[in-house]
Design a protein around this motif. Structure first.
Motif, PDB file in Angstrom:
ATOM      1  N   GLY A   1       0.818  -1.348  -0.102  1.00 37.12           N
ATOM      2  CA  GLY A   1      -0.113  -0.083   0.026  1.00 37.12           C
ATOM      3  C   GLY A   1       0.702   1.119  -0.057  1.00 37.12           C
ATOM      4  O   GLY A   1       2.106   1.286   0.400  1.00 37.12           O
TER       5      GLY A   1
ATOM      6  N   GLU B   1      -1.162   8.145   1.895  1.00 37.76           N
ATOM      7  CA  GLU B   1      -1.775   9.210   1.298  1.00 37.76           C
ATOM      8  C   GLU B   1      -0.898  10.255   1.025  1.00 37.76           C
ATOM      9  O   GLU B   1       0.207  10.644   1.468  1.00 37.76           O
ATOM     10  CB  GLU B   1      -2.771   9.868   2.217  1.00 37.76           C
ATOM     11  CG  GLU B   1      -3.992   8.689   2.603  1.00 37.76           C
ATOM     12  CD  GLU B   1      -5.042   8.505   1.564  1.00 37.76           C
ATOM     13  OE1 GLU B   1      -5.221   9.647   0.672  1.00 37.76           O
ATOM     14  OE2 GLU B   1      -5.448   7.430   1.423  1.00 37.76           O
TER      15      GLU B   1
ATOM     16  N   VAL C   1      -4.102   7.456  -5.024  1.00 40.25           N
ATOM     17  CA  VAL C   1      -5.259   6.726  -5.551  1.00 40.25           C
ATOM     18  C   VAL C   1      -6.274   7.475  -5.637  1.00 40.25           C
ATOM     19  O   VAL C   1      -6.641   8.170  -4.445  1.00 40.25           O
ATOM     20  CB  VAL C   1      -5.516   5.497  -4.611  1.00 40.25           C
ATOM     21  CG1 VAL C   1      -6.733   4.806  -5.062  1.00 40.25           C
ATOM     22  CG2 VAL C   1      -4.209   4.624  -4.511  1.00 40.25           C
TER      23      VAL C   1
ATOM     24  N   GLU D   1     -10.695   8.175  -6.480  1.00 40.63           N
ATOM     25  CA  GLU D   1     -11.856   7.324  -6.220  1.00 40.63           C
ATOM     26  C   GLU D   1     -12.213   6.412  -7.572  1.00 40.63           C
ATOM     27  O   GLU D   1     -12.706   5.275  -7.409  1.00 40.63           O
ATOM     28  CB  GLU D   1     -13.014   8.059  -5.773  1.00 40.63           C
ATOM     29  CG  GLU D   1     -14.522   7.496  -5.444  1.00 40.63           C
ATOM     30  CD  GLU D   1     -14.076   6.803  -4.459  1.00 40.63           C
ATOM     31  OE1 GLU D   1     -14.664   5.552  -4.539  1.00 40.63           O
ATOM     32  OE2 GLU D   1     -13.365   7.053  -3.383  1.00 40.63           O
TER      33      GLU D   1
ATOM     34  N   ASP E   1      -9.887   5.144  -9.419  1.00 40.96           N
ATOM     35  CA  ASP E   1      -9.046   3.752  -9.280  1.00 40.96           C
ATOM     36  C   ASP E   1      -9.650   2.833  -8.494  1.00 40.96           C
ATOM     37  O   ASP E   1      -9.601   1.917  -8.583  1.00 40.96           O
ATOM     38  CB  ASP E   1      -7.638   4.392  -8.789  1.00 40.96           C
ATOM     39  CG  ASP E   1      -7.077   5.141  -9.589  1.00 40.96           C
ATOM     40  OD1 ASP E   1      -6.781   4.919 -10.899  1.00 40.96           O
ATOM     41  OD2 ASP E   1      -6.236   6.047  -9.100  1.00 40.96           O
ATOM     42  N   ARG E   2     -10.271   3.304  -7.528  1.00 38.72           N
ATOM     43  CA  ARG E   2     -10.819   2.267  -6.307  1.00 38.72           C
ATOM     44  C   ARG E   2     -12.141   1.477  -6.998  1.00 38.72           C
ATOM     45  O   ARG E   2     -12.005   0.230  -6.964  1.00 38.72           O
ATOM     46  CB  ARG E   2     -11.312   3.067  -5.206  1.00 38.72           C
ATOM     47  CG  ARG E   2     -10.033   3.384  -4.412  1.00 38.72           C
ATOM     48  CD  ARG E   2     -10.522   3.948  -3.049  1.00 38.72           C
ATOM     49  NE  ARG E   2      -9.498   4.186  -1.962  1.00 38.72           N
ATOM     50  CZ  ARG E   2      -9.073   5.159  -1.966  1.00 38.72           C
ATOM     51  NH1 ARG E   2      -9.375   6.481  -2.682  1.00 38.72           N
ATOM     52  NH2 ARG E   2      -7.693   5.540  -1.065  1.00 38.72           N
TER      53      ARG E   2
ATOM     54  N   ALA F   1     -10.988  -1.118  -9.592  1.00 39.26           N
ATOM     55  CA  ALA F   1     -10.236  -2.159  -9.082  1.00 39.26           C
ATOM     56  C   ALA F   1     -11.192  -3.466  -9.159  1.00 39.26           C
ATOM     57  O   ALA F   1     -12.268  -3.508  -8.745  1.00 39.26           O
ATOM     58  CB  ALA F   1      -9.587  -2.081  -7.653  1.00 39.26           C
TER      59      ALA F   1
ATOM     60  N   MET G   1      -4.917  -4.395  -5.631  1.00 34.66           N
ATOM     61  CA  MET G   1      -3.977  -3.609  -5.062  1.00 34.66           C
ATOM     62  C   MET G   1      -3.054  -2.704  -6.102  1.00 34.66           C
ATOM     63  O   MET G   1      -2.487  -1.675  -5.907  1.00 34.66           O
ATOM     64  CB  MET G   1      -2.973  -4.212  -4.104  1.00 34.66           C
ATOM     65  CG  MET G   1      -3.744  -4.277  -2.666  1.00 34.66           C
ATOM     66  SD  MET G   1      -4.455  -3.119  -1.903  1.00 34.66           S
ATOM     67  CE  MET G   1      -3.022  -2.134  -1.634  1.00 34.66           C
TER      68      MET G   1
ATOM     69  N   TYR H   1      -4.380  -1.233  -8.398  1.00 34.41           N
ATOM     70  CA  TYR H   1      -5.213  -0.045  -8.638  1.00 34.41           C
ATOM     71  C   TYR H   1      -5.135   0.884  -7.265  1.00 34.41           C
ATOM     72  O   TYR H   1      -5.386   2.218  -7.317  1.00 34.41           O
ATOM     73  CB  TYR H   1      -6.607  -0.329  -8.619  1.00 34.41           C
ATOM     74  CG  TYR H   1      -7.008  -1.120  -9.967  1.00 34.41           C
ATOM     75  CD1 TYR H   1      -7.558  -0.457 -10.802  1.00 34.41           C
ATOM     76  CD2 TYR H   1      -6.452  -2.293 -10.362  1.00 34.41           C
ATOM     77  CE1 TYR H   1      -7.559  -1.049 -12.270  1.00 34.41           C
ATOM     78  CE2 TYR H   1      -6.781  -3.017 -11.738  1.00 34.41           C
ATOM     79  CZ  TYR H   1      -7.385  -2.236 -12.451  1.00 34.41           C
ATOM     80  OH  TYR H   1      -7.637  -2.908 -13.409  1.00 34.41           O
ATOM     81  N   ALA H   2      -5.019   0.217  -6.090  1.00 33.94           N
ATOM     82  CA  ALA H   2      -5.135   0.957  -4.874  1.00 33.94           C
ATOM     83  C   ALA H   2      -3.764   1.067  -4.138  1.00 33.94           C
ATOM     84  O   ALA H   2      -3.886   1.880  -3.056  1.00 33.94           O
ATOM     85  CB  ALA H   2      -6.284   0.287  -3.983  1.00 33.94           C
TER      86      ALA H   2
END
Length: 119
Positions: free
Chosen positions: A9, A12, A18, A20, A22-23, A26, A101, A103-104
Motif C-alpha cells: 500500500g 496518502e 489513488v 476514487e 481507481d478504487r 479495481a 492492489m 489499483y489502490a
C-alpha cells in the motif's frame, strides 16, 4: 519460472495517490485469484500481519540482535505476497496488473532465484 508479487500500500499524499476512480475500477480480489488459479499461474499467497508486529533479526559478533518493528522506514507497506508460476516477466506483470492492489497500492514483481548453483 516463479515470481514473487509483493502486495503493498502507498501512504496518502504520494505523487501516485489513488483516486476514487481507481478504487472503483479495481477488480475483486476473489475474481483475480480465480482467474490466476484457472490459468494455472497461482502458486500461493498470504496476507501479512502489520509491520508494527515485525521482528528484525541480525547476528553481530556472534550475538543475536532482535529488534521489534520493521527493518526500515519505507513509504510502501507490505500487506501480503503471492507466488506465480509464469513463462515470463511480461506474463507475471500482466497477472499482477489485474490485482486490486495494483489499483489502490503497488505491486512489486520479482523473479525467484532458485538455489540451483547457477546464476
Amino acid at each position: 519460472m516463479q515470481f514473487l508479487m509483493l502486495v503493498c500500500g502507498e501512504p496518502e499524499g504520494t505523487t501516485t495517490a489513488v483516486t476514487e476512480d481507481d478504487r472503483e475500477a479495481a477488480p475483486d480480489v476473489e475474481q483475480w485469484w480465480q482467474s490466476a488459479n484457472d490459468e494455472g499461474t497461482y502458486v500461493m499467497g498470504e496476507r501479512l500481519r502489520p509491520a508494527t508486529e515485525a521482528v528484525t533479526v541480525r547476528v553481530r559478533a556472534g550475538q543475536v540482535l532482535r529488534t521489534d518493528g520493521p527493518f526500515a522506514e519505507v513509504n510502501e507497506i507490505v500487506y501480503g505476497f503471492d507466488v506465480l508460476e509464469c513463462d515470463s516477466m511480461d506474463e507475471a506483470v500482466r497477472i499482477a496488473s489485474g490485482h486490486p492492489m495494483a489499483y489502490a497500492g503497488v505491486i512489486e514483481v520479482r523473479a525467484m532465484w532458485p538455489f540451483d548453483g547457477g546464476e
